[in-house]
Scaffold this motif. Structure first.
Motif, PDB file in Angstrom:
ATOM      1  N   VAL A 155     108.921  23.814 113.786  1.00 56.92           N
ATOM      2  CA  VAL A 155     107.768  23.734 112.889  1.00 56.92           C
ATOM      3  C   VAL A 155     107.839  24.855 111.846  1.00 56.92           C
ATOM      4  O   VAL A 155     107.467  24.669 110.696  1.00 56.92           O
ATOM      5  CB  VAL A 155     106.437  23.797 113.676  1.00 56.92           C
ATOM      6  CG1 VAL A 155     105.249  23.959 112.748  1.00 56.92           C
ATOM      7  CG2 VAL A 155     106.284  22.546 114.532  1.00 56.92           C
ATOM      8  N   SER A 185     109.447  24.196 106.418  1.00 56.25           N
ATOM      9  CA  SER A 185     108.649  23.780 107.575  1.00 56.25           C
ATOM     10  C   SER A 185     108.216  22.333 107.398  1.00 56.25           C
ATOM     11  O   SER A 185     108.370  21.737 106.328  1.00 56.25           O
ATOM     12  CB  SER A 185     107.417  24.672 107.735  1.00 56.25           C
ATOM     13  OG  SER A 185     106.458  24.368 106.740  1.00 56.25           O
ATOM     14  N   ILE A 186     107.643  21.792 108.428  1.00 58.74           N
ATOM     15  CA  ILE A 186     107.177  20.407 108.393  1.00 58.74           C
ATOM     16  C   ILE A 186     106.098  20.207 107.320  1.00 58.74           C
ATOM     17  O   ILE A 186     105.865  19.113 106.854  1.00 58.74           O
ATOM     18  CB  ILE A 186     106.652  19.965 109.778  1.00 58.74           C
ATOM     19  CG1 ILE A 186     106.429  18.455 109.802  1.00 58.74           C
ATOM     20  CG2 ILE A 186     105.416  20.755 110.151  1.00 58.74           C
ATOM     21  CD1 ILE A 186     106.085  17.896 111.149  1.00 58.74           C
ATOM     22  N   PHE A 187     105.488  21.309 106.888  1.00 60.14           N
ATOM     23  CA  PHE A 187     104.394  21.221 105.931  1.00 60.14           C
ATOM     24  C   PHE A 187     104.852  21.031 104.486  1.00 60.14           C
ATOM     25  O   PHE A 187     104.083  20.611 103.652  1.00 60.14           O
ATOM     26  CB  PHE A 187     103.510  22.463 106.038  1.00 60.14           C
ATOM     27  CG  PHE A 187     103.009  22.694 107.436  1.00 60.14           C
ATOM     28  CD1 PHE A 187     102.129  21.804 108.033  1.00 60.14           C
ATOM     29  CD2 PHE A 187     103.446  23.777 108.167  1.00 60.14           C
ATOM     30  CE1 PHE A 187     101.686  21.991 109.334  1.00 60.14           C
ATOM     31  CE2 PHE A 187     103.003  23.983 109.470  1.00 60.14           C
ATOM     32  CZ  PHE A 187     102.128  23.089 110.048  1.00 60.14           C
ATOM     33  N   ASN A 188     106.115  21.372 104.160  1.00 58.91           N
ATOM     34  CA  ASN A 188     106.540  21.264 102.765  1.00 58.91           C
ATOM     35  C   ASN A 188     107.901  20.590 102.591  1.00 58.91           C
ATOM     36  O   ASN A 188     108.639  20.896 101.672  1.00 58.91           O
ATOM     37  CB  ASN A 188     106.535  22.635 102.084  1.00 58.91           C
ATOM     38  CG  ASN A 188     107.490  23.615 102.727  1.00 58.91           C
ATOM     39  OD1 ASN A 188     108.084  23.314 103.744  1.00 58.91           O
ATOM     40  ND2 ASN A 188     107.630  24.779 102.137  1.00 58.91           N
ATOM     41  N   TRP A 200     112.703  15.905 108.381  1.00 59.52           N
ATOM     42  CA  TRP A 200     112.395  17.005 109.304  1.00 59.52           C
ATOM     43  C   TRP A 200     112.429  16.514 110.741  1.00 59.52           C
ATOM     44  O   TRP A 200     113.024  17.150 111.610  1.00 59.52           O
ATOM     45  CB  TRP A 200     111.017  17.599 109.000  1.00 59.52           C
ATOM     46  CG  TRP A 200     110.669  18.720 109.924  1.00 59.52           C
ATOM     47  CD1 TRP A 200     110.898  20.034 109.731  1.00 59.52           C
ATOM     48  CD2 TRP A 200     110.048  18.617 111.214  1.00 59.52           C
ATOM     49  NE1 TRP A 200     110.476  20.757 110.815  1.00 59.52           N
ATOM     50  CE2 TRP A 200     109.943  19.917 111.737  1.00 59.52           C
ATOM     51  CE3 TRP A 200     109.576  17.555 111.980  1.00 59.52           C
ATOM     52  CZ2 TRP A 200     109.383  20.175 112.980  1.00 59.52           C
ATOM     53  CZ3 TRP A 200     109.013  17.821 113.218  1.00 59.52           C
ATOM     54  CH2 TRP A 200     108.930  19.115 113.708  1.00 59.52           C
ATOM     55  N   SER A 259     113.391  22.296 101.219  1.00 58.07           N
ATOM     56  CA  SER A 259     111.979  22.322 100.862  1.00 58.07           C
ATOM     57  C   SER A 259     111.735  21.495  99.620  1.00 58.07           C
ATOM     58  O   SER A 259     112.552  21.467  98.707  1.00 58.07           O
ATOM     59  CB  SER A 259     111.545  23.769 100.642  1.00 58.07           C
ATOM     60  OG  SER A 259     110.221  23.804 100.158  1.00 58.07           O
ATOM     61  N   GLN A 304     108.895  14.601 105.880  1.00 60.97           N
ATOM     62  CA  GLN A 304     108.651  14.587 107.323  1.00 60.97           C
ATOM     63  C   GLN A 304     109.677  13.758 108.091  1.00 60.97           C
ATOM     64  O   GLN A 304     110.009  14.082 109.227  1.00 60.97           O
ATOM     65  CB  GLN A 304     107.228  14.092 107.639  1.00 60.97           C
ATOM     66  CG  GLN A 304     106.167  15.148 107.463  1.00 60.97           C
ATOM     67  CD  GLN A 304     105.799  15.389 106.017  1.00 60.97           C
ATOM     68  OE1 GLN A 304     105.963  14.511 105.184  1.00 60.97           O
ATOM     69  NE2 GLN A 304     105.305  16.570 105.705  1.00 60.97           N
TER      70      GLN A 304
END
Length: 75
Positions: A64, A5-8, A14, A72, A11
């Motif tokens: 997302v 995801s965009i969180f890990n 992504w 990742s 960016q």
């Protein structure tokens, strides 16, 4: 929970991958809607482009949760 995801992830990678997916979704939606009209002059371009734009936004939002193309950083 949020693999790739965009969180890990990176960016920038992504955003590029999600953007490519959104553009492809936009184009696919346009292609799917255009044959509805009998001739090209009868195509309701406002509806086609509006629906395709909405599809692109939905594509970005679903990205997302994760994009397999972007690895990742947890690995």
């Amino acid at each position: 929970m949020f693999n790739n995801s965009i969180f890990n992830v990176n960016q920038t990678k992504w955003l590029k991958a999600a953007g490519v997916r959104a553009v492809k979704t936009f184009a696919q939606t346009c292609v799917a809607l255009i044959p509805v009209a009998a001739t090209i002059s009868e195509v309701d371009w406002k509806t086609v482009l509006g629906t395709a734009a909405l599809s692109a936004v939905v594509s970005m939002l679903t990205s997302v949760a994760g994009i397999p193309e972007v690895e990742s950083e947890d690995k």
